[in-house]
Design an enzyme around this catalytic site. Sequence first.
Site, mmCIF file in Angstrom:
data_model
loop_
_atom_site.group_PDB
_atom_site.id
_atom_site.type_symbol
_atom_site.label_atom_id
_atom_site.label_comp_id
_atom_site.label_asym_id
_atom_site.label_seq_id
_atom_site.Cartn_x
_atom_site.Cartn_y
_atom_site.Cartn_z
ATOM 1 N N GLY A 30 -77.299 -16.429 73.701
ATOM 2 C CA GLY A 30 -76.689 -15.680 74.792
ATOM 3 C C GLY A 30 -75.780 -16.520 75.678
ATOM 4 N N ASN A 79 -86.575 -8.970 67.556
ATOM 5 C CA ASN A 79 -87.397 -9.019 68.771
ATOM 6 C C ASN A 79 -86.767 -8.148 69.856
ATOM 7 O OD1 ASN A 79 -89.164 -9.768 70.761
ATOM 8 N ND2 ASN A 79 -88.386 -11.862 70.973
ATOM 9 N N SER A 135 -78.587 -16.255 68.915
ATOM 10 C CA SER A 135 -77.449 -15.328 68.814
ATOM 11 C C SER A 135 -77.054 -15.003 67.378
ATOM 12 C CB SER A 135 -76.232 -15.889 69.560
ATOM 13 O OG SER A 135 -76.533 -16.077 70.923
ATOM 14 N N GLU A 191 -88.664 -17.996 75.851
ATOM 15 C CA GLU A 191 -88.758 -17.350 77.179
ATOM 16 C C GLU A 191 -90.150 -17.533 77.778
ATOM 17 O OE1 GLU A 191 -87.187 -13.643 75.812
ATOM 18 O OE2 GLU A 191 -85.226 -14.600 75.627
ATOM 19 N N GLU A 193 -85.580 -22.196 67.694
ATOM 20 C CA GLU A 193 -84.522 -21.593 68.512
ATOM 21 C C GLU A 193 -83.650 -22.655 69.160
ATOM 22 O OE1 GLU A 193 -85.055 -17.993 70.536
ATOM 23 O OE2 GLU A 193 -83.578 -18.418 72.074
ATOM 24 N N HIS A 229 -92.651 -18.457 72.341
ATOM 25 C CA HIS A 229 -91.236 -18.048 72.422
ATOM 26 C C HIS A 229 -90.568 -18.832 73.559
ATOM 27 C CE1 HIS A 229 -87.660 -15.665 73.222
ATOM 28 N NE2 HIS A 229 -87.761 -15.272 71.958
ATOM 29 N N LYS A 244 -87.859 -7.701 72.718
ATOM 30 C CA LYS A 244 -88.144 -8.270 74.046
ATOM 31 C C LYS A 244 -88.560 -7.148 75.009
ATOM 32 C CE LYS A 244 -85.101 -12.138 73.087
ATOM 33 N NZ LYS A 244 -84.202 -13.157 73.602
HETATM 34 P P1 PGA Z 1 -80.870 -14.002 70.614
HETATM 35 O O1 PGA Z 1 -82.446 -14.095 70.947
HETATM 36 O O2 PGA Z 1 -80.749 -13.555 69.182
HETATM 37 O O3 PGA Z 1 -80.352 -12.975 71.583
HETATM 38 O O4 PGA Z 1 -80.313 -15.364 70.832
HETATM 39 C C1 PGA Z 1 -83.338 -14.717 70.075
HETATM 40 C C2 PGA Z 1 -84.701 -14.803 70.728
HETATM 41 O O5 PGA Z 1 -84.808 -15.519 71.730
HETATM 42 O O6 PGA Z 1 -85.653 -14.141 70.297
#
Ligand code: PGA
Length: 268
Positions: A172, A12, A212, A98, A166, A96, A14
């Site tokens: 992070g 992703n 992560s 976020e 997740e 997601h 982002k």
């Molecule tokens: P990350 O992000 O691998 O940086 O933890 C995963 C995501 O939220 O898509």
Amino acid sequence: MVPSRRFFVLGNWKMNVNASRIESLSRLLSEAKLDRKTEFVIGCPSCYLSHARQLLPSHVGVAAQNCYKVSRGNFSGEVSPAMVQECGADWIILGHPERRTIFGETDDLIAEKITHALSASAKVVACVVEGKEDRNSNLTEEALAAQMRALAPAVTDWSRVVLAFEALWASGTGVLATPSQVQEVLAMLRRWLRLNVGNHVAENTRIIYAGSVSAATCQELARLPDLDGFLVGSAALKPDLIHIVNARHRRPGKLPLILSHRPDQRWA
Ligand code: PGA
């Protein structure tokens, strides 16, 4: 029957790419030896979907990172599943973390989006999230069950859905989830599907992990019995992504990774 859940990796990007970065990332992915047994998809900002589709190898899928719950109308700033599909996206990421935490998307809205995306023939990566408070208060199972109760009735075709879990507390933050913590939650989600949707869906739905994931952690995680792949954020901008796509490859010697990049090096 033994379930055949093809390993799935979603890198992703982002909101971390522009046109020229997409060009260099796509070039590196085109030159890399990618395990074709892995279904590999790139999550791209909507405005660059066509660009990424043109540049990425044809066996790599493209995902939009969001879409709205109807096909058209007066919804400034939104895009529909039909629109992103026309720009080359075959997958859509919905719910997601976020979108949930920064943009306040509710379980109900996410459910409506999932139903509409599936009705428009899209494939969906549907995300559920465990926050730090859930883990610290021992409420993980309740928190995930509540999200699953909202999400599952929205799914009209499980064969076009990948479920992404997740661990937000491990994304992070410098804290990593251990393989046993990851397996425990993935098994919990599969059990939830078995009890509430059915055996066939539980055995055949791919459940992937986010938090992560890196070149250093992917191989051990890839061996977990209930893990069917990864949703990758920050490492999707680095050569790590190649290692992650190839994490299940049984004979790494036979599959040279890539070029001369170190796993921790950032792609230009
Ligand atoms: P990350 O992000 O691998 O940086 O933890 C995963 C995501 O939220 O898509």
